[in-house]
Write a protein that holds these residues in place. Structure first.
Motif, PDB file in Angstrom:
ATOM      1  N   ILE A 100       0.840  -1.196   0.000  1.00  0.00           N
ATOM      2  CA  ILE A 100       0.000   0.000   0.000  1.00  0.00           C
ATOM      3  C   ILE A 100       0.883   1.257   0.000  1.00  0.00           C
ATOM      4  O   ILE A 100       0.629   2.220  -0.718  1.00  0.00           O
ATOM      5  N   LEU A 114       0.798   1.392   5.395  1.00  0.00           N
ATOM      6  CA  LEU A 114      -0.596   1.059   5.688  1.00  0.00           C
ATOM      7  C   LEU A 114      -1.093   2.002   6.784  1.00  0.00           C
ATOM      8  O   LEU A 114      -0.278   2.554   7.525  1.00  0.00           O
ATOM      9  N   VAL A 124       9.176 -20.649  16.482  1.00  0.00           N
ATOM     10  CA  VAL A 124       8.669 -19.659  17.444  1.00  0.00           C
ATOM     11  C   VAL A 124       7.772 -20.277  18.536  1.00  0.00           C
ATOM     12  O   VAL A 124       7.956 -19.977  19.713  1.00  0.00           O
ATOM     13  N   PHE A 153      19.095  -4.253  29.684  1.00  0.00           N
ATOM     14  CA  PHE A 153      18.971  -4.191  28.222  1.00  0.00           C
ATOM     15  C   PHE A 153      17.661  -3.491  27.896  1.00  0.00           C
ATOM     16  O   PHE A 153      16.586  -3.948  28.282  1.00  0.00           O
ATOM     17  N   SER A 210      14.929  -2.582  17.035  1.00  0.00           N
ATOM     18  CA  SER A 210      14.445  -3.486  16.003  1.00  0.00           C
ATOM     19  C   SER A 210      13.743  -2.683  14.918  1.00  0.00           C
ATOM     20  O   SER A 210      13.042  -1.716  15.219  1.00  0.00           O
ATOM     21  N   PRO A 245      15.441  -6.576   7.544  1.00  0.00           N
ATOM     22  CA  PRO A 245      16.129  -5.873   6.453  1.00  0.00           C
ATOM     23  C   PRO A 245      17.496  -5.302   6.848  1.00  0.00           C
ATOM     24  O   PRO A 245      18.235  -4.817   6.006  1.00  0.00           O
ATOM     25  N   ASN A 273      20.105 -12.762  14.934  1.00  0.00           N
ATOM     26  CA  ASN A 273      19.184 -13.505  15.798  1.00  0.00           C
ATOM     27  C   ASN A 273      19.548 -13.206  17.250  1.00  0.00           C
ATOM     28  O   ASN A 273      20.636 -12.704  17.539  1.00  0.00           O
TER      29      ASN A 273
HETATM   30  C1  B12 Z   1       4.460 -10.733  10.665  1.00  0.00           C
HETATM   31  C2  B12 Z   1       4.634  -9.591   9.706  1.00  0.00           C
HETATM   32  C3  B12 Z   1       3.795  -8.508   9.863  1.00  0.00           C
HETATM   33  C4  B12 Z   1       2.791  -8.398  10.984  1.00  0.00           C
HETATM   34  C5  B12 Z   1       3.528  -7.945  12.260  1.00  0.00           C
HETATM   35  C6  B12 Z   1       2.963  -8.541  13.519  1.00  0.00           C
HETATM   36  C7  B12 Z   1       3.766  -8.170  14.701  1.00  0.00           C
HETATM   37  N1  B12 Z   1       3.106  -7.959  15.793  1.00  0.00           N
HETATM   38  O1  B12 Z   1       4.985  -8.088  14.666  1.00  0.00           O
HETATM   39  C8  B12 Z   1       1.833  -7.300  10.436  1.00  0.00           C
HETATM   40  C9  B12 Z   1       0.693  -7.974   9.699  1.00  0.00           C
HETATM   41  C10 B12 Z   1       1.260  -6.357  11.464  1.00  0.00           C
HETATM   42  C11 B12 Z   1       2.719  -6.611   9.428  1.00  0.00           C
HETATM   43  C12 B12 Z   1       2.482  -5.341   8.966  1.00  0.00           C
HETATM   44  C13 B12 Z   1       3.224  -4.744   7.968  1.00  0.00           C
HETATM   45  N2  B12 Z   1       4.242  -5.297   7.277  1.00  0.00           N
HETATM   46 CO1  B12 Z   1       5.064  -6.946   7.754  1.00  0.00          CO
HETATM   47  N3  B12 Z   1       5.803  -8.634   7.853  1.00  0.00           N
HETATM   48  C14 B12 Z   1       5.613  -9.621   8.680  1.00  0.00           C
HETATM   49  C15 B12 Z   1       6.483 -10.818   8.260  1.00  0.00           C
HETATM   50  C16 B12 Z   1       5.592 -11.798   7.507  1.00  0.00           C
HETATM   51  C17 B12 Z   1       7.206 -11.550   9.359  1.00  0.00           C
HETATM   52  C18 B12 Z   1       7.985 -10.713  10.363  1.00  0.00           C
HETATM   53  C19 B12 Z   1       8.245 -11.550  11.581  1.00  0.00           C
HETATM   54  O2  B12 Z   1       7.624 -11.393  12.621  1.00  0.00           O
HETATM   55  N4  B12 Z   1       9.128 -12.538  11.446  1.00  0.00           N
HETATM   56  C20 B12 Z   1       9.416 -13.518  12.498  1.00  0.00           C
HETATM   57  C21 B12 Z   1      10.397 -12.963  13.481  1.00  0.00           C
HETATM   58  C22 B12 Z   1      10.727 -14.017  14.529  1.00  0.00           C
HETATM   59  O3  B12 Z   1      11.563 -12.657  12.765  1.00  0.00           O
HETATM   60  P1  B12 Z   1      12.210 -11.184  12.749  1.00  0.00           P
HETATM   61  O4  B12 Z   1      11.198 -10.157  12.992  1.00  0.00           O
HETATM   62  O5  B12 Z   1      13.095 -11.045  11.579  1.00  0.00           O
HETATM   63  O6  B12 Z   1      13.114 -11.199  14.074  1.00  0.00           O
HETATM   64  C23 B12 Z   1      14.227 -12.038  14.224  1.00  0.00           C
HETATM   65  C24 B12 Z   1      15.542 -11.353  13.872  1.00  0.00           C
HETATM   66  O7  B12 Z   1      15.415 -10.397  12.841  1.00  0.00           O
HETATM   67  C25 B12 Z   1      16.009 -10.802  15.159  1.00  0.00           C
HETATM   68  N5  B12 Z   1      15.618  -9.474  15.582  1.00  0.00           N
HETATM   69  C26 B12 Z   1      14.565  -8.726  15.288  1.00  0.00           C
HETATM   70  N6  B12 Z   1      14.586  -7.572  15.926  1.00  0.00           N
HETATM   71  C27 B12 Z   1      15.679  -7.566  16.689  1.00  0.00           C
HETATM   72  C28 B12 Z   1      16.174  -6.607  17.557  1.00  0.00           C
HETATM   73  C29 B12 Z   1      17.358  -6.866  18.233  1.00  0.00           C
HETATM   74  C30 B12 Z   1      17.890  -5.862  19.171  1.00  0.00           C
HETATM   75  C31 B12 Z   1      18.034  -8.100  18.023  1.00  0.00           C
HETATM   76  C32 B12 Z   1      19.256  -8.388  18.745  1.00  0.00           C
HETATM   77  C33 B12 Z   1      17.541  -9.049  17.153  1.00  0.00           C
HETATM   78  C34 B12 Z   1      16.358  -8.775  16.492  1.00  0.00           C
HETATM   79  O8  B12 Z   1      15.546 -11.730  16.103  1.00  0.00           O
HETATM   80  C35 B12 Z   1      14.331 -12.333  15.685  1.00  0.00           C
HETATM   81  C36 B12 Z   1      14.391 -13.790  15.996  1.00  0.00           C
HETATM   82  O9  B12 Z   1      15.405 -14.440  15.277  1.00  0.00           O
HETATM   83  C37 B12 Z   1       7.539 -10.127   7.333  1.00  0.00           C
HETATM   84  C38 B12 Z   1       8.082 -10.999   6.223  1.00  0.00           C
HETATM   85  C39 B12 Z   1       9.372 -11.633   6.611  1.00  0.00           C
HETATM   86  N7  B12 Z   1       9.577 -12.763   6.058  1.00  0.00           N
HETATM   87  O10 B12 Z   1      10.148 -11.114   7.399  1.00  0.00           O
HETATM   88  C40 B12 Z   1       6.751  -8.942   6.804  1.00  0.00           C
HETATM   89  C41 B12 Z   1       7.487  -7.672   6.420  1.00  0.00           C
HETATM   90  C42 B12 Z   1       8.531  -7.360   7.454  1.00  0.00           C
HETATM   91  N8  B12 Z   1       6.414  -6.672   6.458  1.00  0.00           N
HETATM   92  C43 B12 Z   1       6.491  -5.832   5.496  1.00  0.00           C
HETATM   93  C44 B12 Z   1       5.571  -4.792   5.269  1.00  0.00           C
HETATM   94  C45 B12 Z   1       5.781  -3.954   4.015  1.00  0.00           C
HETATM   95  C46 B12 Z   1       4.539  -4.559   6.174  1.00  0.00           C
HETATM   96  C47 B12 Z   1       3.471  -3.468   6.059  1.00  0.00           C
HETATM   97  C48 B12 Z   1       3.920  -2.107   5.548  1.00  0.00           C
HETATM   98  C49 B12 Z   1       2.295  -4.019   5.281  1.00  0.00           C
HETATM   99  C50 B12 Z   1       2.345  -4.136   3.863  1.00  0.00           C
HETATM  100  N9  B12 Z   1       2.700  -5.323   3.407  1.00  0.00           N
HETATM  101  O11 B12 Z   1       1.973  -3.197   3.178  1.00  0.00           O
HETATM  102  C51 B12 Z   1       2.921  -3.387   7.492  1.00  0.00           C
HETATM  103  C52 B12 Z   1       3.659  -2.333   8.308  1.00  0.00           C
HETATM  104  C53 B12 Z   1       3.052  -2.039   9.617  1.00  0.00           C
HETATM  105  C54 B12 Z   1       4.031  -1.218  10.385  1.00  0.00           C
HETATM  106  N10 B12 Z   1       3.981   0.098  10.283  1.00  0.00           N
HETATM  107  O12 B12 Z   1       4.879  -1.746  11.055  1.00  0.00           O
HETATM  108  C55 B12 Z   1       7.668  -6.095   4.620  1.00  0.00           C
HETATM  109  C56 B12 Z   1       8.811  -5.134   4.826  1.00  0.00           C
HETATM  110  C57 B12 Z   1       9.442  -4.728   3.505  1.00  0.00           C
HETATM  111  C58 B12 Z   1      10.475  -3.756   3.815  1.00  0.00           C
HETATM  112  N11 B12 Z   1      11.658  -4.267   4.157  1.00  0.00           N
HETATM  113  O13 B12 Z   1      10.219  -2.584   3.798  1.00  0.00           O
HETATM  114  C59 B12 Z   1       8.013  -7.576   4.958  1.00  0.00           C
HETATM  115  C60 B12 Z   1       9.489  -7.951   4.826  1.00  0.00           C
HETATM  116  C61 B12 Z   1       7.171  -8.390   3.991  1.00  0.00           C
HETATM  117  C62 B12 Z   1       7.488  -7.989   2.571  1.00  0.00           C
HETATM  118  N12 B12 Z   1       8.519  -8.524   1.979  1.00  0.00           N
HETATM  119  O14 B12 Z   1       6.772  -7.212   2.010  1.00  0.00           O
HETATM  120  N13 B12 Z   1       3.755  -7.398   9.053  1.00  0.00           N
END
Ligand code: B12
Lengths: 378, 220
Positions: free
Chosen positions: A27, A106, B73, B105, B160, B192, B209
């Motif tokens: 969006i 969004l 998870v 932290f 994050s 990202p 991670n």
């Molecule tokens: C779940 C999800 C959502 C959920 C979030 C729910 C929630 N409460 O978190 C909802 C539906 C709300 C959502 C909304 C949006 N999302 Co979203 N979402 C995702 C999705 C599918 C998974 C993210 C996730 O939770 N992964 C699982 C966790 C466990 O992994 P993680 O977050 O990467 O965290 C791990 C590591 O990165 C690390 N980590 C993370 N943070 C930190 C911090 C520290 C300090 C440390 C040490 C480690 C660490 O540790 C974690 C465990 O290993 C991703 C796709 C993807 N494959 O990543 C898209 C994604 C992140 N979303 C995206 C987008 C675009 C959006 C929206 C704009 C909607 C849209 N598509 O138009 C909105 C934005 C809302 C906003 N303003 O934030 C894009 C981002 C693109 C970009 N890079 O700009 C992604 C990549 C999907 C895509 N390819 O389009 N989303």
């Protein structure tokens, strides 16, 4: 050959004149390109549909994904004020919440009192899980209400504008996503372990409603339905949980869509390399996304080898690392490699893996058309 | 390792919260982290033995398995629940000063970003590694990070971001933190983000991670 024919041939696992190009926009990306009134773009079906057509034509795409449908006027109920905060930023104030609509993302919704997350044991499945679906769980605290009276009006409106030129696809959301939205993400994931049977009861009920929705959608003049299933990958659940809580339910929806003679593809972002065969078992006609490293872990060639005999593939361009951040040379090289590999397979549609990220510039999207025209010929 | 401490560690690894919890099936009816922690204290084990010898040990293994994508998870959330149940018994020892956390932290998802699943998992793992965690939630403005840092001088900060649009916000927050608190360590994460970006904006570490972050902050 029309763009629509091109997409349909690829979805039937054959080779058209050239590789079809069809990306879905986030969006935020649509807003960045069109600079509309952000609230109207979200809520008004005509403004949204006109935007979809404008973008498809601007970038020479072969098809249009309709990610929202069922627009109506309910958003005006209880609306106390619309404030223009900044250029491209509006705040909608309701009695129980505030919504920020902006060009970069969004809508963001803040309820005055936080939603309390549910205990699985307290869920009354029959009473609380709707048998008819009237919303899309778009994002955190953001549900898009579906108006019964105008459930699929956007499809006929779009056909009215583009005729038969482009392939039009509808979108529905996986039962697993409805379940996570209903329970709260973490609570839902823990519940898979604590009370698997209850989770299945909830999923079952959502599935019935979604099957009806998908089946009715297929009465429209569309070519395919995308099932959005962002939580079904390795970032969240194991392949065993996928097999138990995602596959049986998505398979039923896929069957309902195929029964209506339409194609259907699953969209799961992130890492899915360990479950391609399981996803194939769903019976879907195609797979979308296939995020490459580092966002995901799918190698396109390997994916074609593993599932390409029965599924078309749509995707594989990393919208962030290739389209947004890479320099011109790397961006072109990445896309060309995907195009070359994709052409070897049977059914291939070039697209960004997930949606086009908000800040990707027009030149980079136009580059996709240019490269496909020059190097995508069969 | 002593038998009861080992059993507690296994409960953490397997997400066995208490005897009522039927999960995991092979441990059905057996005591969980809750009962065993209480029993260990009754047997005379020090709170510190239990914390480092069982709980942090167990959570470390969970972190490694999660990093290797051998745990997912839901399983990690169950382990965090087991950890929480055990910690209830250790709480009085923190209040009395007998147990000390390794440090503080502060973690939050940057302004404009609502993604919190990864951030929450990180918070749980860092807590599980023996740190006090202050979780500021999502959509956290720079000023809020600075405010909480002011109150917690030596804290490590974790940011994050999951959106490319909010990576710019991450950059602004990190730069402001650097400016006001040049000595504090800053860890960044989220899909990202990468090492190159982390370095460019002045963060101390990019953690793909939680386990990488745990190893880093434990080594400070
Ligand atoms: C779940 C999800 C959502 C959920 C979030 C729910 C929630 N409460 O978190 C909802 C539906 C709300 C959502 C909304 C949006 N999302 Co979203 N979402 C995702 C999705 C599918 C998974 C993210 C996730 O939770 N992964 C699982 C966790 C466990 O992994 P993680 O977050 O990467 O965290 C791990 C590591 O990165 C690390 N980590 C993370 N943070 C930190 C911090 C520290 C300090 C440390 C040490 C480690 C660490 O540790 C974690 C465990 O290993 C991703 C796709 C993807 N494959 O990543 C898209 C994604 C992140 N979303 C995206 C987008 C675009 C959006 C929206 C704009 C909607 C849209 N598509 O138009 C909105 C934005 C809302 C906003 N303003 O934030 C894009 C981002 C693109 C970009 N890079 O700009 C992604 C990549 C999907 C895509 N390819 O389009 N989303």
């Amino acid at each position: 050959m029309t763009p629509r024919e091109r997409v349909n041939i690829a979805m039937s696992l054959s080779k058209p004149d050239k590789v079809p190009l069809m990306c879905q926009f986030s969006i935020g990306a649509m807003m960045q390109q069109l600079k509309p009134s952000p609230a109207l773009f979200w809520y008004d079906g005509r403004v949204f549909a006109d935007g979809l057509v404008a973008l498809c034509e601007r970038f020479g795409f072969d098809g249009i994904l309709v990610s929202l449908h069922g627009h109506g006027d309910r958003w005006r109920e209880g609306l106390m004020e619309i404030k223009d905060i900044d250029e491209g930023k509006q705040e909608l104030i309701y009695g129980n919440r505030r919504e920020i609509h902006s060009w970069s993302d969004l809508p963001m919704v803040k309820f005055n009192s936080a939603n309390i997350s549910r205990e699985i044991s307290s869920v009354d499945v029959e009473r609380e899980i709707p048998s008819h679906i009237d919303y899309i769980p778009v994002s955190q605290d953001l549900r898009f209400h579906l108006h019964k009276s105008n459930m699929f009006g956007i499809f006929s409106y779009l056909r009215g504008i583009v005729g038969g030129k482009y392939s039009i696809h509808g979108e529905i959301t996986s039962p697993f996503d409805y379940f996570l939205d209903f329970m709260g993400y973490e609570n839902a994931l823990v519940s898979l372990i604590i009370d698997p049977q209850k989770c299945k009861d909830i999923l079952e009920r959502f599935t019935k409603g979604i099957c009806l929705l998908a089946s009715d959608m297929c009465d429209e003049d569309i070519d395919a339905v995308k099932i959005s299933s962002p939580f079904a990958g390795m970032g969240f659940i194991s392949p065993e949980h996928y097999e138990e809580f995602v596959l049986p339910y998505e398979s039923r929806i896929i069957e309902a869509i195929k029964d209506k003679g339409k194609r259907v593809y699953i969209h799961t972002c992130g890492h899915i390399g360990d479950r391609l065969e399981l996803m194939q078992k769903s019976g879907a006609s195609g797979l979308e996304c296939l995020d490459p490293e580092p966002v995901g872990n799918v190698d396109l060639k390997d994916a074609f080898n593993r599932i390409g005999d029965s599924m078309f593939i749509k995707g594989n361009i990393d919208s962030v690392n290739t389209l947004l951040y890479a320099d011109e040379n790397k961006a072109r090289a990445d896309v060309l490699k995907i195009l070359e590999t994709g052409k070897q397979g049977n059914g291939f549609i070039l697209s960004t893996a997930c949606s086009i990220a908000p800040m990707v510039c027009s030149d980079r999207i136009l580059m996709l058309r240019e490269l496909t025209d020059r190097f995508g010929l069969y | 390792m002593n038998q009861i401490l080992e059993q507690i560690s296994i409960c953490i690894q397997k997400g066995k919260v208490d005897s009522k919890m039927a999960y995991p099936p092979e441990m059905k009816g057996m005591p969980g982290a809750d009962e065993l922690t209480k029993a260990a204290l009754d047997e005379g084990f020090s709170a510190n033995d239990i914390l480092s010898g069982a709980l942090i040990h167990g959570m470390g293994i969970v972190g490694d398995l999660f990093r290797e994508k051998r745990l997912f998870v839901p399983q990690v959330l169950m382990s965090a629940m087991a950890m929480k149940a055990a910690m209830v018994h250790l709480k009085p020892f923190f209040s009395s000063g007998e147990l000390k956390q390794k440090g503080t932290f502060i973690i939050g998802t940057v302004a404009g970003d609502l993604h919190d699943i990864g951030k929450n998992l990180t918070a749980m793992m860092i807590e599980g590694a023996g740190w006090r965690v202050i979780d500021l939630g999502t959509d956290v403005k720079t000023e809020r990070f600075l405010e909480v840092l002011n109150e917690n001088g030596n804290a490590v900060v974790g940011l994050s971001a999951l959106l490319t649009t909010t990576m710019e916000q991450m950059e602004r927050s990190v730069k402001a933190i650097r400016e006001h608190f040049p000595e504090n360590r800053i860890v960044v994460g989220g899909a990202p983000v990468n090492s190159e970006f982390a370095k460019r904006i002045g963060a101390s570490l990019y953690a793909p991670n939680p386990q990488v972050a745990v190893e880093y902050i434990n080594s400070i």
